[in-house]
Design an enzyme around this catalytic site. Structure first.
Site, mmCIF file in Angstrom:
data_model
loop_
_atom_site.group_PDB
_atom_site.id
_atom_site.type_symbol
_atom_site.label_atom_id
_atom_site.label_comp_id
_atom_site.label_asym_id
_atom_site.label_seq_id
_atom_site.Cartn_x
_atom_site.Cartn_y
_atom_site.Cartn_z
ATOM 1 N N HIS A 155 115.849 -39.700 2.453
ATOM 2 C CA HIS A 155 115.137 -38.545 1.894
ATOM 3 C C HIS A 155 114.116 -38.009 2.899
ATOM 4 O O HIS A 155 114.029 -36.792 3.127
ATOM 5 C CB HIS A 155 114.450 -38.979 0.598
ATOM 6 C CG HIS A 155 113.562 -37.950 -0.019
ATOM 7 N ND1 HIS A 155 113.919 -37.203 -1.120
ATOM 8 C CD2 HIS A 155 112.298 -37.532 0.316
ATOM 9 C CE1 HIS A 155 112.928 -36.380 -1.438
ATOM 10 N NE2 HIS A 155 111.935 -36.567 -0.578
ATOM 11 N N GLU A 156 113.357 -38.915 3.523
ATOM 12 C CA GLU A 156 112.342 -38.485 4.486
ATOM 13 C C GLU A 156 112.976 -37.916 5.747
ATOM 14 O O GLU A 156 112.463 -36.959 6.335
ATOM 15 C CB GLU A 156 111.412 -39.646 4.825
ATOM 16 C CG GLU A 156 110.620 -40.185 3.640
ATOM 17 C CD GLU A 156 109.869 -39.090 2.886
ATOM 18 O OE1 GLU A 156 109.403 -38.138 3.542
ATOM 19 O OE2 GLU A 156 109.771 -39.187 1.657
ATOM 20 N N HIS B 50 113.709 -34.279 5.499
ATOM 21 C CA HIS B 50 112.569 -33.410 5.801
ATOM 22 C C HIS B 50 112.431 -33.207 7.307
ATOM 23 O O HIS B 50 112.035 -32.133 7.765
ATOM 24 C CB HIS B 50 111.285 -34.027 5.246
ATOM 25 C CG HIS B 50 111.190 -33.990 3.747
ATOM 26 N ND1 HIS B 50 111.430 -32.854 3.006
ATOM 27 C CD2 HIS B 50 110.871 -34.968 2.843
ATOM 28 C CE1 HIS B 50 111.261 -33.119 1.718
ATOM 29 N NE2 HIS B 50 110.923 -34.391 1.590
#
Length: 635
Positions: A173-174, A177
């Site tokens: 998920h990170e 980004h």
């Protein structure tokens, strides 16, 4: 998710962010003017013959108030921007994080580093520094201006509570980004909104100062006291308007990006259950952070880091909504909260990769079939489950001595020197003499110790080793890095004929350590920089073919892909020429860079296959062009 489309959406969001900021500042100016006008009317009390309302609405006074608000907001944003120039490390340290040493013997920390390293190598990104926040909540964040200065921050609660597949979902998920431009957008958001918050902070400081003076001086009163008290209240009111606007802006920008990051994490890992279970753990055990400045960075977190931000001011979608998007049949049950485990010291290296089977060397040596150019271009910035498996296997195939060395400061520099030294005995001997003159004795001792393991490095492993070393290189002091960079330049100058791969790996080390120089101004087209494109493609063609005729065929295929009439440059380019060509190609627009990557792929695979050296060269050059190619993109 389309890599370049996501980058473009992030740039458009930045433009909207500036517009929203202007609206917020206008709201603050209106609030400040209203407060001043009201204060003028109340303080006059009918004593003046002049109309107090006319005095309050005097253009000079109102203009001064508006200018004052703009100066405070602008100066606050500028100060925060300068403070964040160091990149993600500035955010992590502001939240009380500490960098995890690469040679840590803590099993939970080692597992976290393994997951981050595998994800970075699978995606074709530099390995970010990893920070640990001593917080019991389950949370994480990615921060930085570019992938080169990015950091991943994870709470102790996360690493001591989440299973490996759950932790992998959070890290994926990170990384979404990082890949899709959200990280840079969030950093700009921090700087811009801080100027809005400064006014409220000044008002709060004035009120606290007045309270302290009142306690100390007892009943001493005066007009000055009343004026300062009123100014503090006025600034608090204006600051409230600014804080509300700031929270609304953060929420509007952040919520949809969190949904997209969840979807990308599933795409990367092909394991929606891992991320869904991590979110259930968050719902059961909490994700709030206790750090003093947690509110300032609230939009960066994996999950809500503060209590009370709900509805329109919520920076994250509700957890049940996120979970049901990943697991539609979820019945609402949550796991039992359990206490965090005690800190465990790992035996040996604590590296779980020792149990993995390395890939077969024979398959690598034979080369792999190249996918179509369209397929490869579509994979830019889009890692998948097979990339994670390949990264894990590739790391397991590297000599454990080198893996350990890549996580120690002196040894990591020795690994870089060893990888960049030429293959010819005469050149290597000359380069060793250069290092004896310029390198630190401790680094030379490590280079000597690692001589045999470095000699056994296989094609395809060099890029991964360099990526593992990058976090330590970015932590060097100014003096240490200056010496390291001087040694790099001397090494390349002492090489008789540095090839394209050696140059590309050298550029990867420099850009990964220092960050890329971004071109400011209009984007270029391939036609306008045709000479630079010809130089770069000629080098790729000559690097992959010993015969001039075959190199010409590869170059012609690449030129036809671009629709350009270019001629193969027969002589290998110098390092300076390649640096110049790469700098020019970095000025290309996204669409033109896509075409260039496709032409480069055609060049190295004109015979339908790509050997490990060619794959490594292509990934290294694409990496320097901000087009990360996942490991399996060339399968």
């Amino acid at each position: 998710m389309d890599f370049f489309g996501a980058q473009e959406r992030a740039r458009r969001l930045t433009a909207w962010l500036v517009l929203l900021l202007i609206v917020a500042v206008i709201g603050m100016v209106v609030a400040a003017v209203a407060v001043v006008a009201l204060a003028m009317v109340l303080l006059d009390g009918g004593q003046s013959a002049a109309d107090p309302l006319a005095q309050a609405l005097d253009p000079l006074l109102l203009g001064s108030v508006a200018l004052g608000v703009l100066l405070v907001v602008g100066s606050g944003s500028l100060v925060r921007h300068l403070q964040l120039r160091a990149g993600g490390s500035a955010v992590a340290e502001a939240l009380g994080g500490r960098p995890i040493n690469g040679d840590t013997r803590n099993a939970d920390e080692r597992r976290l580093l393994n997951v981050v390293e595998e994800m970075a190598i699978a995606a074709g990104l530099p390995v970010p520094a990893v920070y640990l926040l001593d917080e019991p909540g389950i949370n994480a964040f990615a921060a930085g201006h570019t992938p080169q200065d990015a950091v991943i921050g994870v709470t102790r609660g996360a690493i001591q509570t989440l299973a490996r597949d759950e932790l992998q979902g959070v890290i994926a998920h990170e990384f979404s980004h990082v890949l899709h431009g959200d990280m840079r957008l969030n950093m700009r958001l921090i700087a811009l909104l801080y100027g809005i918050l400064v006014i409220g902070l000044v008002g709060r400081m004035l009120l606290r100062g007045m309270a302290t003076r009142r306690v100390v001086r007892g009943s001493r009163r005066g007009n000055g006291h009343a004026v300062l008290l009123g100014a503090g209240l006025a600034l608090m009111l204006v600051g409230f308007v600014g804080t509300l606007c700031g929270n609304l802006i953060k929420a509007a920008v952040s919520r949809q990006r969190e949904f997209l990051a969840d979807a990308s994490a599933v795409q990367y890992t092909r394991n929606p259950a891992g991320l869904a279970d991590a979110l259930k753990r968050v719902a059961a055990q909490g994700s709030e952070l206790r750090a003093t400045r947690a509110e300032e960075f609230s939009h960066l977190y994996f999950s809500r880091g503060l209590p009370g931000l709900r509805g329109l001011t919520a920076t994250h979608p509700p957890l049940p909504t996120r979970i049901r998007r990943l697991e539609p049949e979820w019945d609402g049950s949550l796991p039992e909260p359990h206490a965090m485990r005690e800190t465990i010291a790992a035996a040996g290296s604590g590296d779980e990769r020792a149990q993995l089977r390395p890939p077969q060397a024979t398959a690598q040596d034979a080369g792999t079939l190249m996918p179509t150019t369209a397929t490869l271009v579509h994979r830019i910035g889009e890692p998948r489950e097979q990339d994670m498996e390949q990264a894990r296997g590739a790391l397991a195939g590297i000599d454990p001595v080198l893996l350990e060395a890549a996580h120690e400061s002196y040894a990591a520099r020795a690994v870089i020197y060893g990888i960049l030294m030429g293959a010819e005995p005469v050149s290597r001997a000359r380069q060793r003499e250069v290092l004896i003159e310029a390198a630190l004795p401790d680094v030379l001792a490590e280079l000597e110790r690692l001589d045999q393991p470095l000699a056994g490095v296989q094609p395809g492993q060099r890029l991964a080793l360099i990526e593992l070393c990058l976090p330590l290189l970015r932590q060097l002091s100014v003096a240490q890095y200056a010496r390291f960079r001087d040694c790099l330049e001397r090494l390349m100058a002492a090489e008789d004929e540095p090839g394209a791969l050696q140059w590309a790996l050298h550029r990867l080390v420099v850009v990964g350590s220092e960050g890329a120089t971004h071109h400011r101004g209009s984007r270029q087209s391939l036609v306008r920089i045709e000479d630079a494109v010809a130089r770069l493609l000629s080098s790729l063609a000559l690097a992959g073919n010993d015969e001039q005729a075959r190199a010409a065929e590869a170059f012609r295929e690449a030129a036809d892909t671009l629709g350009l009439s270019m001629t193969l440059l027969p002589q290998p380019a110098t390092l300076q020429e390649l640096d110049w060509a790469l700098a020019r190609c970095r000025q290309l627009s996204d669409d033109e860079r896509i075409r260039l990557i496709g032409a480069m792929a055609s060049c190295v695979s004109h015979d339908g296959r790509v050997c490990p050296r060619e794959a490594e060269l292509l990934r290294a050059v694409a990496w320097s062009l901000d087009c990360p190619l996942p490991l399996s993109a060339m399968d």
